[in-house]
Design an enzyme around this catalytic site. Structure first.
Site, PDB file in Angstrom:
ATOM      1  N   ASP A 152      -1.916  -1.060  -1.028  1.00 62.39           N
ATOM      2  CA  ASP A 152      -2.499  -1.985  -2.015  1.00 62.39           C
ATOM      3  C   ASP A 152      -3.108  -1.259  -3.214  1.00 62.39           C
ATOM      4  O   ASP A 152      -3.366  -1.880  -4.243  1.00 62.39           O
ATOM      5  CB  ASP A 152      -3.585  -2.857  -1.355  1.00 62.39           C
ATOM      6  CG  ASP A 152      -3.076  -3.587  -0.124  1.00 62.39           C
ATOM      7  OD1 ASP A 152      -1.857  -3.801  -0.031  1.00 62.39           O
ATOM      8  OD2 ASP A 152      -3.899  -3.910   0.756  1.00 62.39           O
ATOM      9  N   GLY A 195      -0.023  -6.643  -1.203  1.00 63.40           N
ATOM     10  CA  GLY A 195      -1.022  -6.098  -2.127  1.00 63.40           C
ATOM     11  C   GLY A 195      -2.386  -6.721  -1.883  1.00 63.40           C
ATOM     12  O   GLY A 195      -3.344  -6.466  -2.594  1.00 63.40           O
TER      13      GLY A 195
END
Ligand code: F6P
Length: 401
Positions: A152, A195
């Protein structure tokens, strides 16, 4: 598991992987074992399954000597000497999702740590799990060095984290591959990308993979009708340019419009497909030939990439980052005079050290500020004014107004 007995090691250190896996974790383990065990002659203990391994030690389920690592612990039988850990994704130590210890569990974790007699611990983790381990380290007076990892890319105070580059590469390659089937069928291809609450992965991979539209929570927290209208305009514009397909990247952290009619969010890629189809159905204007063509021809397909984004072998950049972080973590332990909690970071093209408390303070402050502004709670969001967003816009990619 030991290759030779270290009769008088000057230090005993532990290493664990915490939170979700990502490419490059094993490369950190490789570097730590090679440098600490082989070069410095320290004992290195691989704690299985995050902090759960300490609980198992405290409960007598495994013994410290079973956990000792050496350079060839993970060799392929018959192919001894190949550095498999450098290239292997996942974690040979096992990962457990971040979780706050249940009542009584923290005491077991601290007892397990003491039982092994560790001088220091290297914890490879993301923002959530590092917060939890930092807390344990303070309670136990541990000497802790954190290594930041996550696909992420949402850990503050470091320019790079282990795993992100590989995930970007995987998603960008997938977008490129999908463009051929999209072009062959004249399809609009929506690709839903992980993410969590941030858009780094979607933005970087979308640019590198040739997307026409990239939707990230920092710029488009909600899928409003205006956003859908803009996306349809962009597709119509592509049709005008006689291109027959479009690639849309949507970050999983985007939410449905809270002001629109209540409907439950399934997966944002599927919701986006439905909203594009509905919009084109309802807004076709006979005067606007692009929109007529959209209405006649539009076919949308969705690909949800899911865990494949975490599972490719680490790229060269991730391997370099992982081993540099591993070496820096061992150096930090060698240099620390008294127990401290630190994190290795990448800044200005090299490894450095930050106090972990500073990182955590920043994580908490950023999340609180974003929640107060009704944005998804990302600890290190994409800068809407930053060069990556500017790059996307300059290439004609729609990222929001
Ligand atoms: O934090 C890494 C990550 O892959 C996120 O991008 C994603 O939201 C989450 O973990 C998915 O985890 P799981 O598959 O366990 O739900």
């Amino acid at each position: 598991m030991t290759d030779e007995i270290l009769t008088d090691p000057s230090k005993r250190i532990g290493i664990l992987t915490s939170g979700g896996d990502c490419p490059g974790l094993n490369a950190v383990i490789y570097a730590v074992v090679k440098y600490a065990r082989t070069v410095k002659n320290w004992r290195v203990y691989g704690i299985p399954n995050g902090t759960d391994g300490f609980v198992d030690i405290a409960n007598g389920i495994c013994q410290p000597e079973d956990l000792e690592l050496h350079e060839h612990s993970f060799d392929i039988p018959g192919q001894k000497g190949i550095n498999v850990l450098l290239f292997l994704s996942g974690s040979v130590l096992g990962c457990r999702g971040k979780k706050v210890p249940k009542p009584g569990e923290a005491a077991k974790i601290l007892a397990g740590y003491r039982q092994i007699g560790l001088d220091a611990l290297i914890a490879i983790g993301g923002d959530g799990s590092l917060e939890i381990i930092a807390d344990l380290a303070q309670q136990g007076g541990w000497n802790l060095v954190a290594v930041p990892k996550t696909i992420d890319n949402d850990i503050p105070l470091t320019d790079r984290v282990v795993g992100f580059d590989t995930a970007v590469d995987t998603v960008a390659a997938t977008l490129h591959n999908l463009s051929f089937t999209a072009a062959s069928h004249d399809h609009v291809m929506i690709v839903e990308v992980m993410g969590r609450d941030g858009g780094h992965l979607a933005l970087h991979a979308g640019i590198a993979g040739g997307a026409d539209v990239i939707l990230i929570p920092e710029l488009i927290p909600y899928l409003t009708e205006k956003v859908v209208a803009n996306i349809c305009d962009r597709i119509a514009q592509i049709y005008r340019q006689r291109r027959k397909f479009a690639l849309i990247v949507v970050a999983e952290g985007i939410d449905l419009d809270p002001l629109a009619e209540p409907c439950s969010k399934s997966a944002i890629g599927a919701d986006l497909k439905q909203q594009i189809e509905q919009y084109v159905d309802h807004h076709s204007d006979p005067q606007q030939s692009d929109f007529c063509r959209l209405q006649a021809d539009l076919e949308v397909r969705v690909s949800v990439l899911g865990r494949i984004q975490r599972s490719s072998p680490p790229t060269t950049l991730d391997r370099l980052l992982a081993v540099s972080f591993g070496v820096k973590a061992v150096d930090a332990i060698a240099q620390s005079q008294s127990p401290s909690q630190q994190m290795v970071v990448w800044k200005g093209g090299q490894t450095q050290i930050e106090p972990l408390a500073r990182v955590i303070e920043k994580i908490r402050a950023e999340k609180a500020a974003r929640q107060a502004a009704k944005f998804p709670a990302c600890a290190a969001p994409v800068d809407p004014q930053g060069f990556m967003v500017h790059t996307a816009r300059s290439l004609g990619i729609y990222v929001g107004d």
